[in-house]
Design an enzyme around this catalytic site. Structure first.
Site, mmCIF file in Angstrom:
data_model
loop_
_atom_site.group_PDB
_atom_site.id
_atom_site.type_symbol
_atom_site.label_atom_id
_atom_site.label_comp_id
_atom_site.label_asym_id
_atom_site.label_seq_id
_atom_site.Cartn_x
_atom_site.Cartn_y
_atom_site.Cartn_z
ATOM 1 N N GLY A 1 0.835 -1.200 0.000
ATOM 2 C CA GLY A 1 0.000 0.000 0.000
ATOM 3 C C GLY A 1 0.863 1.242 0.000
ATOM 4 O O GLY A 1 0.562 2.239 0.652
ATOM 5 N N ALA A 2 1.947 1.196 -0.784
ATOM 6 C CA ALA A 2 2.986 2.225 -0.700
ATOM 7 C C ALA A 2 2.828 3.346 -1.712
ATOM 8 O O ALA A 2 3.663 4.245 -1.753
ATOM 9 C CB ALA A 2 4.356 1.580 -0.884
ATOM 10 N N SER B 1 -6.676 -0.568 12.943
ATOM 11 C CA SER B 1 -7.503 0.629 13.101
ATOM 12 C C SER B 1 -8.363 0.501 14.343
ATOM 13 O O SER B 1 -8.746 -0.603 14.738
ATOM 14 C CB SER B 1 -8.420 0.814 11.887
ATOM 15 O OG SER B 1 -9.337 1.868 12.111
ATOM 16 N N SER C 1 0.452 5.646 -1.895
ATOM 17 C CA SER C 1 -0.193 6.865 -1.399
ATOM 18 C C SER C 1 -0.344 6.769 0.113
ATOM 19 O O SER C 1 -0.057 5.735 0.723
ATOM 20 C CB SER C 1 -1.573 7.063 -2.053
ATOM 21 O OG SER C 1 -2.454 6.011 -1.684
ATOM 22 N N GLY C 2 -0.800 7.848 0.717
ATOM 23 C CA GLY C 2 -1.186 7.849 2.121
ATOM 24 C C GLY C 2 -0.079 7.466 3.086
ATOM 25 O O GLY C 2 1.090 7.837 2.924
ATOM 26 N N TYR D 1 -15.202 -3.703 7.324
ATOM 27 C CA TYR D 1 -13.900 -3.078 7.519
ATOM 28 C C TYR D 1 -13.413 -3.301 8.951
ATOM 29 O O TYR D 1 -12.255 -3.666 9.183
ATOM 30 C CB TYR D 1 -13.990 -1.584 7.216
ATOM 31 C CG TYR D 1 -12.680 -0.859 7.404
ATOM 32 C CD1 TYR D 1 -11.626 -1.034 6.510
ATOM 33 C CD2 TYR D 1 -12.489 0.005 8.482
ATOM 34 C CE1 TYR D 1 -10.423 -0.374 6.692
ATOM 35 C CE2 TYR D 1 -11.283 0.663 8.666
ATOM 36 C CZ TYR D 1 -10.260 0.481 7.763
ATOM 37 O OH TYR D 1 -9.062 1.127 7.947
ATOM 38 N N GLY E 1 1.396 4.611 3.681
ATOM 39 C CA GLY E 1 2.459 3.784 3.129
ATOM 40 C C GLY E 1 3.515 4.600 2.411
ATOM 41 O O GLY E 1 4.721 4.390 2.603
#
Length: 263
Positions: A8-9, A128, A11-12, A154, A14
């Site tokens: 998950g690198a 989370s 964006s955000g 989620y 990561g």
């Protein structure tokens, strides 16, 4: 120089963490789903290597693991950061509810296949506080469209991340494992216009850079300063919701996940 694999690198959190790892002088390996965004991220990070895989395909995850094993004889840190929320019920080609597969089953498979490369290393799972909203059902990883709620799905997948880290600490003493809540991060996370607007503009959100700092700390702090299998909120180990610290559920989920992904 440590070898750090970040999923998950593109964006955000990561991407922010990957940039911080690179600034430390680490060898950073990026994993993402979108080729264009991944290429842009690689330019920013000056990544050692880049791999593309869609976690909604376990075939792609297995291929990714093979590529990583060939490229990285040793992995010091695997940051299982890829994840997201699916707005409507969807079952993947592998037969599982898409949120549970993308957020839990795929990283479970990837980590298991990289266990030897991670020997003496560390796994950091992005979980989370939303885990309080759902509990994974090991017997129903395919999901039930009649009962689907995107937030519950989620939450269940994030509880699975916490359970996985804790159970890995019990089963794999040679690999140090933790999970953490990154804060409610200002990203393009979510599905649906209202959810995306919230994650983009709400005033109290954490920046990706701040969340990335927490991931980097968990990846690099001396093990003596951390708790193997622990769930972190900020720099403090924290008790998750009861279902996310249920050892019997963690064991059942592990067994069901291993059967589901074929390891």
């Amino acid at each position: 120089m440590a070898t750090i694999v970040v999923t998950g690198a593109s964006s955000g959190v990561g991407l922010a963490a990957a940039e911080q790892f690179a600034a430390r002088g680490d060898e950073v390996v990026l994993v993402g789903r979108n080729p264009a965004r991944l290429a842009a991220a690689a330019e920013r990070v000056k990544a050692a290597a880049v791999f593309q895989a869609d976690f909604e395909s376990l075939t792609e995850v297995r291929a990714l693991a093979g590529e990583l094993r060939a490229a990285c004889p040793r992995i010091d840190v695997l940051a299982n950061n890829a994840g997201g929320m699916v707005g409507e019920f969807r079952r993947t080609a592998d037969g599982f509810e898409a949120t549970m597969q993308g957020n839990h089953l795929a990283p479970f498979l990837l980590t298991t296949l990289l266990r030897e490369q991670l020997r003496g290393g560390r796994v950091v799972n992005t979980a989370s506080r939303a885990h309080v909203q759902g509990s994974p059902d090991p017997e129903r990883l395919a999901g039930d469209p009649a009962k689907y709620s995107s937030w519950q799905a989620y939450g269940a997948s994030k509880a699975a991340n916490i359970l996985f880290a804790a159970e890995a600490a019990r089963r794999w003493p040679e690999v140090f494992s933790v999970s953490f809540h990154p804060g409610v991060v200002r990203t393009n996370f979510g599905s649906g216009r209202v959810t995306r607007l919230f994650y983009k503009y709400a005033p109290f959100l954490v920046t990706p850079e701040k969340a990335g700092e927490l991931l980097v700390w968990l990846a690099t702090a001396p093990e003596a300063e951390l708790v193997d299998g622990g769930y972190y909120v900020g720099h403090s180990v924290t008790r998750p919701a009861p279902h996310a610290r249920d050892e019997a559920l963690a064991a059942r989920l592990w067994t069901a996940s291993a059967a589901a992904v074929g390891v």
